[in-house]
Design a protein around this motif. Sequence first.
Motif, PDB file in Angstrom:
ATOM      1  N   ALA A  10       4.361 -17.231  25.897  1.00 36.45           N
ATOM      2  CA  ALA A  10       5.802 -17.462  25.283  1.00 36.45           C
ATOM      3  C   ALA A  10       5.999 -16.595  24.021  1.00 36.45           C
ATOM      4  O   ALA A  10       6.934 -16.587  23.440  1.00 36.45           O
ATOM      5  CB  ALA A  10       6.204 -18.653  25.154  1.00 36.45           C
ATOM      6  N   GLN A  11       4.850 -16.150  23.163  1.00 35.29           N
ATOM      7  CA  GLN A  11       4.847 -15.482  22.175  1.00 35.29           C
ATOM      8  C   GLN A  11       4.889 -14.043  22.110  1.00 35.29           C
ATOM      9  O   GLN A  11       4.920 -13.453  20.922  1.00 35.29           O
ATOM     10  CB  GLN A  11       3.699 -15.929  21.287  1.00 35.29           C
ATOM     11  CG  GLN A  11       3.530 -17.551  20.908  1.00 35.29           C
ATOM     12  CD  GLN A  11       2.323 -17.873  20.515  1.00 35.29           C
ATOM     13  OE1 GLN A  11       1.734 -17.209  19.610  1.00 35.29           O
ATOM     14  NE2 GLN A  11       1.679 -18.974  20.651  1.00 35.29           N
ATOM     15  N   TRP A  12       5.276 -13.554  23.443  1.00 34.64           N
ATOM     16  CA  TRP A  12       5.233 -12.124  23.747  1.00 34.64           C
ATOM     17  C   TRP A  12       6.049 -11.803  24.294  1.00 34.64           C
ATOM     18  O   TRP A  12       6.902 -12.418  25.270  1.00 34.64           O
ATOM     19  CB  TRP A  12       3.695 -11.975  24.235  1.00 34.64           C
ATOM     20  CG  TRP A  12       2.593 -11.936  23.713  1.00 34.64           C
ATOM     21  CD1 TRP A  12       1.844 -13.136  23.388  1.00 34.64           C
ATOM     22  CD2 TRP A  12       1.972 -11.140  22.857  1.00 34.64           C
ATOM     23  NE1 TRP A  12       0.829 -12.829  22.528  1.00 34.64           N
ATOM     24  CE2 TRP A  12       0.706 -11.703  22.454  1.00 34.64           C
ATOM     25  CE3 TRP A  12       1.933  -9.584  22.719  1.00 34.64           C
ATOM     26  CZ2 TRP A  12      -0.085 -10.847  21.434  1.00 34.64           C
ATOM     27  CZ3 TRP A  12       0.983  -8.718  21.971  1.00 34.64           C
ATOM     28  CH2 TRP A  12      -0.229  -9.551  21.716  1.00 34.64           C
ATOM     29  N   ALA A  13       6.706 -10.343  24.121  1.00 38.14           N
ATOM     30  CA  ALA A  13       7.698  -9.899  25.033  1.00 38.14           C
ATOM     31  C   ALA A  13       7.015  -8.618  25.768  1.00 38.14           C
ATOM     32  O   ALA A  13       6.057  -8.254  25.381  1.00 38.14           O
ATOM     33  CB  ALA A  13       8.776  -9.129  24.055  1.00 38.14           C
ATOM     34  N   TYR A  14       7.555  -8.449  26.829  1.00 39.36           N
ATOM     35  CA  TYR A  14       6.976  -7.406  27.796  1.00 39.36           C
ATOM     36  C   TYR A  14       7.908  -6.256  28.111  1.00 39.36           C
ATOM     37  O   TYR A  14       9.003  -6.585  28.522  1.00 39.36           O
ATOM     38  CB  TYR A  14       6.587  -8.170  29.178  1.00 39.36           C
ATOM     39  CG  TYR A  14       5.351  -9.223  28.842  1.00 39.36           C
ATOM     40  CD1 TYR A  14       4.052  -8.962  28.524  1.00 39.36           C
ATOM     41  CD2 TYR A  14       5.917 -10.651  28.552  1.00 39.36           C
ATOM     42  CE1 TYR A  14       3.307  -9.982  28.181  1.00 39.36           C
ATOM     43  CE2 TYR A  14       5.119 -11.718  28.262  1.00 39.36           C
ATOM     44  CZ  TYR A  14       3.732 -11.332  28.203  1.00 39.36           C
ATOM     45  OH  TYR A  14       2.626 -12.123  27.806  1.00 39.36           O
ATOM     46  N   LYS A  57       4.177  -7.019  23.499  1.00 41.19           N
ATOM     47  CA  LYS A  57       4.420  -6.839  22.027  1.00 41.19           C
ATOM     48  C   LYS A  57       4.720  -8.420  21.439  1.00 41.19           C
ATOM     49  O   LYS A  57       5.552  -9.140  21.699  1.00 41.19           O
ATOM     50  CB  LYS A  57       5.719  -6.010  21.797  1.00 41.19           C
ATOM     51  CG  LYS A  57       5.591  -4.612  22.467  1.00 41.19           C
ATOM     52  CD  LYS A  57       6.811  -3.663  21.966  1.00 41.19           C
ATOM     53  CE  LYS A  57       6.641  -2.582  22.156  1.00 41.19           C
ATOM     54  NZ  LYS A  57       7.784  -1.530  21.948  1.00 41.19           N
ATOM     55  N   ARG A  58       4.148  -8.791  20.362  1.00 45.28           N
ATOM     56  CA  ARG A  58       4.148 -10.097  19.946  1.00 45.28           C
ATOM     57  C   ARG A  58       5.357 -10.363  19.063  1.00 45.28           C
ATOM     58  O   ARG A  58       5.817  -9.378  18.281  1.00 45.28           O
ATOM     59  CB  ARG A  58       2.943 -10.205  19.040  1.00 45.28           C
ATOM     60  CG  ARG A  58       2.486 -11.550  18.648  1.00 45.28           C
ATOM     61  CD  ARG A  58       1.252 -11.739  17.874  1.00 45.28           C
ATOM     62  NE  ARG A  58       1.667 -11.473  16.483  1.00 45.28           N
ATOM     63  CZ  ARG A  58       0.891 -10.596  15.729  1.00 45.28           C
ATOM     64  NH1 ARG A  58      -0.573 -10.129  16.161  1.00 45.28           N
ATOM     65  NH2 ARG A  58       1.214 -10.267  14.494  1.00 45.28           N
ATOM     66  N   LEU A  59       5.998 -11.323  19.413  1.00 47.29           N
ATOM     67  CA  LEU A  59       7.443 -11.455  18.888  1.00 47.29           C
ATOM     68  C   LEU A  59       7.403 -11.539  17.518  1.00 47.29           C
ATOM     69  O   LEU A  59       8.578 -11.105  16.888  1.00 47.29           O
ATOM     70  CB  LEU A  59       8.049 -13.021  19.457  1.00 47.29           C
ATOM     71  CG  LEU A  59       7.984 -12.864  20.819  1.00 47.29           C
ATOM     72  CD1 LEU A  59       8.724 -14.328  21.436  1.00 47.29           C
ATOM     73  CD2 LEU A  59       9.007 -11.889  21.443  1.00 47.29           C
ATOM     74  N   ASP A  60       6.340 -12.012  16.779  1.00 37.99           N
ATOM     75  CA  ASP A  60       6.457 -12.436  15.287  1.00 37.99           C
ATOM     76  C   ASP A  60       5.846 -10.936  14.479  1.00 37.99           C
ATOM     77  O   ASP A  60       5.617 -10.816  13.419  1.00 37.99           O
ATOM     78  CB  ASP A  60       5.910 -13.313  14.673  1.00 37.99           C
ATOM     79  CG  ASP A  60       4.163 -13.305  15.303  1.00 37.99           C
ATOM     80  OD1 ASP A  60       3.864 -12.317  16.046  1.00 37.99           O
ATOM     81  OD2 ASP A  60       3.824 -14.271  14.820  1.00 37.99           O
TER      82      ASP A  60
END
Length: 323
Positions: A15-19, A173-176
Amino acid sequence: MLATPGLLPPAAQDAQWAYETKQDGQRVLVYLPGDGSVLLRARSGEDITGAYPELLPLGAELGTTPAILDGEVLALDEQGRADFQLLQGRMGLAQSPALAVRRAAEAPVHLVLFDLPHLGQPLLTLPYVRRRAALERLGLDGPYWSTPAALTGHGAQALRATREHGLEGLVCKRLDSGYEPGVRSRAWIKIRNLRSEDVLVGGWVPGKGRLTGLPGAVLVGQRAGDRLAYVGNVGTGWSEAERAELAVLLRAAGTDTCPFDPVPSVAGARWVVPRLVGEVRYSSRTRAGMLRQPSWLRLRPDLAPEESAADLPEDTPQESPDR
């Protein structure tokens, strides 16, 4: 900012990553100074604006607001999938504006946008999730450009979908994460979908330097009806011991007759009777059926050369590799 090859993030961190879909095109930074003009720069820093005249109207999309957009220029096939070989007919035309205009009319490109390093001011320190939201609010969806959605979480499902649809891969890609210009960052992870198939070895090219006396690459093919079609050369994937073992097998199978039809134009080629079956990994095929980025996996002594596992896929073009 560049991605690092790797694997999916752990499920607990999903949940901490976008794809995002990994695109098979030419990476560009798009500079919009706010005066209606546009400047495209490749990863090398080269000005490639002239190669893609259909993207010039993008310069007026944001009015007087200066911006820098990160994206990829694609050429799409009949199924709407990125085809790098098609794109090669458009690349390198920055200094040939008349030809670029003609090619744009025949085979227009499409720019996909996925990041926003600058909008009125630098956004490099903003987390990815906020840069991405700002990019989507711009509504940059036109005849030759778009902003495809990114998926937050569900990485395993996203990767599976890229494989099922024959796409190049996935970028995680890590959201932060901030935007790190010029850095190959662990905050961006790229996963390339690789395929494997059986091939027949029909020749080899001697190595040089420390590989003198050993095969530098093997020439491989697959059955296309009653002929052996050349599908490329493989020069990586062996240990030293495996390469030495292969050298013995190749010399024992030597012949003066090329087994491929048509005969490929390969300097220094030495032909062998096509009785060795090997398994190779590769990323995709060219329009002529050649393997892209192949690497050797293993010999397949369990398979006979006549077995259907070494057949060329039915949907692969069967044409000369020299065309």
